[in-house]
Every structure is written in structure tokens, then in C-alpha cells.
Design an enzyme around this catalytic site. Structure first.
Site: not given
Length: 443
Positions: A281, A79, A32, A42, A10
């Protein structure tokens, strides 16, 4: 300008899109480590509950769409090290194990969070799951298709735990919900609201409060859950005991964090290290009422701070105004929502406060579907400015929290609710809405 973003969910996705719009000439690259991007977790309880069958509906954008917009995205790339002095990254290509370096002018940490798994014994047995990504959802759904899987235990009574319980009961499973605390949703709501939610849950499944899960039993697959009070048969266990920031990549960089590892940023989303930002988050948020940095890992905050950071990565000076932690859920017959601070929060912050609790009906009694609705508001004892609110009840209850969020944002007083011009029509409300009544009786 070279912008590197670590994480494509997000916050990372929002930041990349905004930065590219603001500065089309910038080089924007996302790393990613999974093969999933722009994923909305969700939706997972509803995917499991067969509200929809295509897991891709939870994905907002594909890697191909990012590339089409001029954003370079590298999936399955982790990473593994950050050198803040030379502004270099070490990246591992997870498809072949090859490592290489990259550089950045500005860096966004949007590495997300992972499930908290308490120190349970035998937690590696089969049919013990957490629920965080699309693969967790697919694995749980596949296991639920086994006719032998009937007794399911959910550990943890937060938002995900409660939404899961409703979905599992709808699938005709025998469900037990075990919670360590003496209430469900203990951090989000006060007792007057959680009591309503818990009583409704008990009508549909077995709720165990103040019970500690110690571990699991079984040879290959889980067969029993062992607690400090008893042991229970289980064909499947889902652990929903919260999440923690994925802090391993940055915990040795000298970045300021909360105790749980959530990154502290300023209003621009920048950390204490120059040209390094954080969102999502893994990041703390400024709370508009308490004025503290808080950890509230919700999609709303992640997207909004991500958008702010995206503008700033591209050279802007946009400020994140703060969060109210506004959130809601539906579990069985109850909708519940909350915003601002709870009474418990007010006590911890030593704020002079008062509360008002109102019990009423959601709409006119001559329209089918009338149910009870309970509202609790927290307001400042001296200024009477609204600090927080919680509502629980039947259809139409949760969306009323949006009114309270707006009122808190605008620093309205409790008294101003009395004459606030709410809509009235028999299917939706009564001439005096529950919030009007709260304002009129608040002392």
C-alpha cells in the site's frame, strides 16, 4: 545475500516467503513496528459485524511460522533511518527504546498506508475511530457492546465505509453515512452504477451526499458531528476517508513517487535507487489499460507485486504485468464489481471510447431470488477492445466481473462477448447472459 524487508503485512510477507523459496541460503530479515504480521484488514468490517468472533482469523501467519521457515522477523522494531549510500538502517526497538544498526544487500519497502484524517476539529474526542488494524477493530467492537452507543456516523462512502454501514445496520444501530462527493464510490464506479448502490443504501440507513464534515462536539466523548449543513447526534464516529502511503521513512531519499507519496517502481518492483524495491500500500502499480502508474491499495495488488519482488530480491527477473484494479463489494442487497477503467478515467486520458449499458435479470424468472442486474462496459471507439466494465445487482452479479477482467487482459473486443459461451442453468443465469447482450447491442 542479505535481504531486509520493512513491513510484515501482505506485500512484505509474500515477498519474504517467495524469496526464501527461491534462495534458501539468503538471510531474510523483516522489521515490523507493530506486533501484528500477515494481517488481512479486508476482514475488519465483517469482524465488527459479528460474522466471526476470533480476530486471529484475519492473520495468515504468525511470527513463529516465519521463524520456522527460516525468516528472521523482528516485531515492535521500527526502521527510523535509511542510508542508501552505505546500505545501512537505523532501527529502534520499541520495547526498550534501544537503537541499533543493520545492513542490507537488497531492501524492500513494504511499509503500508495509514488512514487519511481530514482537518476535523476536536477529532481526538473518545469514540472517534478509524479502521485500519486489528486493534481498531477490537476497540470499535468493544464500544459497540455499550448499550448506550446507538447513533453511529460513518464519514466516507468508499469500500470500507459502505461495508461498515451494512455491518452496523445489521447490529441494529442507527446509522448515518456522510459523503463529501455527490456519489458513493466516486473513484471506482460511474454514476449509472453508484446510483443503484445509493438507492439501495437509502432503504437501510440515512445517506447524506455533498455534505462536508467540519468537526465534532463533546466534552470527553463525541456527542455531535458538525457539518456545513447541520449537526447530528453521534455516540460513535468512524472515519473512512481513504488511506495514504506511510512515506515518512523514504520521502527524503530521492525515491520517485506519485503526488500522494506512493512509490514508483519499474516492472521488477525496483525503485530508481539501486537495490531498493517497493510493494504494498506504499507503492504505485502499473495499470494495464491506462498505462499509467496508479495508486490502488488493494490486497490483491499488494500480494502479487510482493511475490514478484520476492523472486527478484532472491536474484530472479520476474516482471509484474500490471493491474486492472479489479474489485467488488456487497452492501445490503447489492453486489457490485468493477475492472479496467471507468468512463471518467477514459475522459481524463483522452481515449476515444464508447459505452454500452444493459439492464437485465440475474437468472430465470421461475427460480426464486431473481433480481435486476446492470452492466456498463467501456470499449475503444476504433478497435472496439474492452477497456473497462462495471456490474451491479443481486446474487451472482459481482463474480461476472471476473469474466470482464479476463476479457480485458486478453484484449477481447466488445463484439466477442456476443457469442462467448457462458454457462446457462435457471438458478444462475438466462440463455443470453447480460454480458452476451452487452456485446450484441454495442454500437
Amino acid at each position: 545475500m542479505k535481504i531486509i524487508i520493512i513491513g510484515a503485512q501482505a506485500a512484505g510477507a509474500s515477498a519474504a516467503a517467495k524469496a526464501k523459496r527461491i534462495n534458501p541460503e539468503a538471510t531474510i530479515r523483516i522489521y515490523e513496528k507493530s506486533d501484528i504480521v500477515s494481517f488481512g484488514a479486508c476482514g475488519l468490517p465483517y469482524f465488527i459485524g459479528d460474522h466471526f468472533s476470533d480476530a486471529n482469523e484475519m492473520i495468515s501467519r504468525t511470527p513463529q511460522q516465519f521463524e520456522k521457515d527460516g525468516i528472521d522477523i523482528k516485531i515492535l522494531h521500527e526502521v527510523v533511518a535509511i542510508d542508501t549510500l552505505s546500505k545501512k538502517l537505523k532501527i529502534k526497538d520499541l520495547t526498550n527504546g534501544h537503537c541499533f544498526e543493520d545492513t542490507y544487500d537488497k531492501l524492500l519497502l513494504a511499509v503500508g498506508a495509514s488512514p487519511i484524517i481530514p482537518p476535523f476539529s476536536n477529532d481526538k474526542l473518545k469514540n472517534i475511530f478509524t479502521l485500519r488494524d486489528i486493534y481498531d477493530g477490537q476497540a470499535i467492537k468493544k464500544t459497540l457492546n455499550d448499550a448506550q452507543v446507538n447513533n453511529i456516523i460513518v464519514v466516507g462512502a468508499g469500500y470500507i465505509g459502505l461495508e461498515l454501514v451494512e455491518s452496523l445496520v445489521a447490529l441494529n444501530k442507527k446509522v448515518k453515512l456522510i459523503q463529501l462527493d455527490d456519489r458513493v464510490l466516486v473513484d471506482a464506479f460511474d454514476a449509472q452504477i453508484t446510483d443503484i448502490i445509493a438507492e439501495n443504501i437509502k432503504q437501510y440507513c440515512d445517506l447524506h451526499l455533498q455534505e462536508k464534515v467540519l468537526g465534532f462536539d463533546g466534552q470527553d466523548k463525541v456527542t455531535h458531528v458538525i457539518t456545513d449543513k447541520d449537526q447530528y447526534p453521534a455516540d460513535m464516529v468512524i472515519i473512512a476517508t481513504g488511506v495514504k502511503p506511510n512515506s515518512s521513512i523514504y520521502n527524503n531519499l530521492g525515491i520517485n513517487t506519485l503526488k500522494n507519496g506512493a512509490i514508483i517502481t519499474d516492472a521488477l518492483g525496483q525503485t530508481n535507487i539501486r537495490d531498493i524495491y517497493a510493494a504494498g500500500d506504499c507503492a504505485a502499480l502499473y495499470h494495464k489499460v491506462s498505462h499509467d502508474m496508479v495508486y490502488i491499495p488493494l490486497a490483491t495488488g499488494a500480494n502479487k507485486l510482493g511475490k514478484v519482488v520476492g523472486e527478484n530480491l532472491a536474484g530472479g527477473h520476474c516482471q509484474f504485468p500490471g493491474t486492472l484494479g479489479t474489485s467488488a463489494l456487497k452492501v445490503f442487497d447489492i453486489e457490485a464489481g468493477r475492472t479496467g477503467i471507468t468512463e471518467n478515467d477514459a475522459k481524463k486520458a483522452a481515449i476515444a471510447y464508447k459505452t454500452v449499458v444493459v439492464k437485465d435479470k440475474n437468472h430465470s424468472n421461475y427460480v426464486a431470488g431473481q433480481t435486476s442486474i446492470t452492466a456498463k462496459l467501456i470499449y475503444h471507439a476504433d478497435t472496439r477492445i474492452i477497456l473497462g466494465g462495471q456490474i451491479a445487482g443481486g446474487v451472482g452479479s459481482a463474480l461476472r466481473v471476473n469474466v470482464l477482467a479476463t476479457a480485458i487482459w486478453a484484449k477481447m473486443t466488445i463484439d466477442e462477448l456476443t457469442m462467448l459461451d457462458f454457462l446457462y442453468a435457471p438458478p444462475f443465469s438466462r440463455p443470453w447472459d447480460v454480458l452476451n447482450i452487452a456485446g450484441s447491442i454495442a454500437k
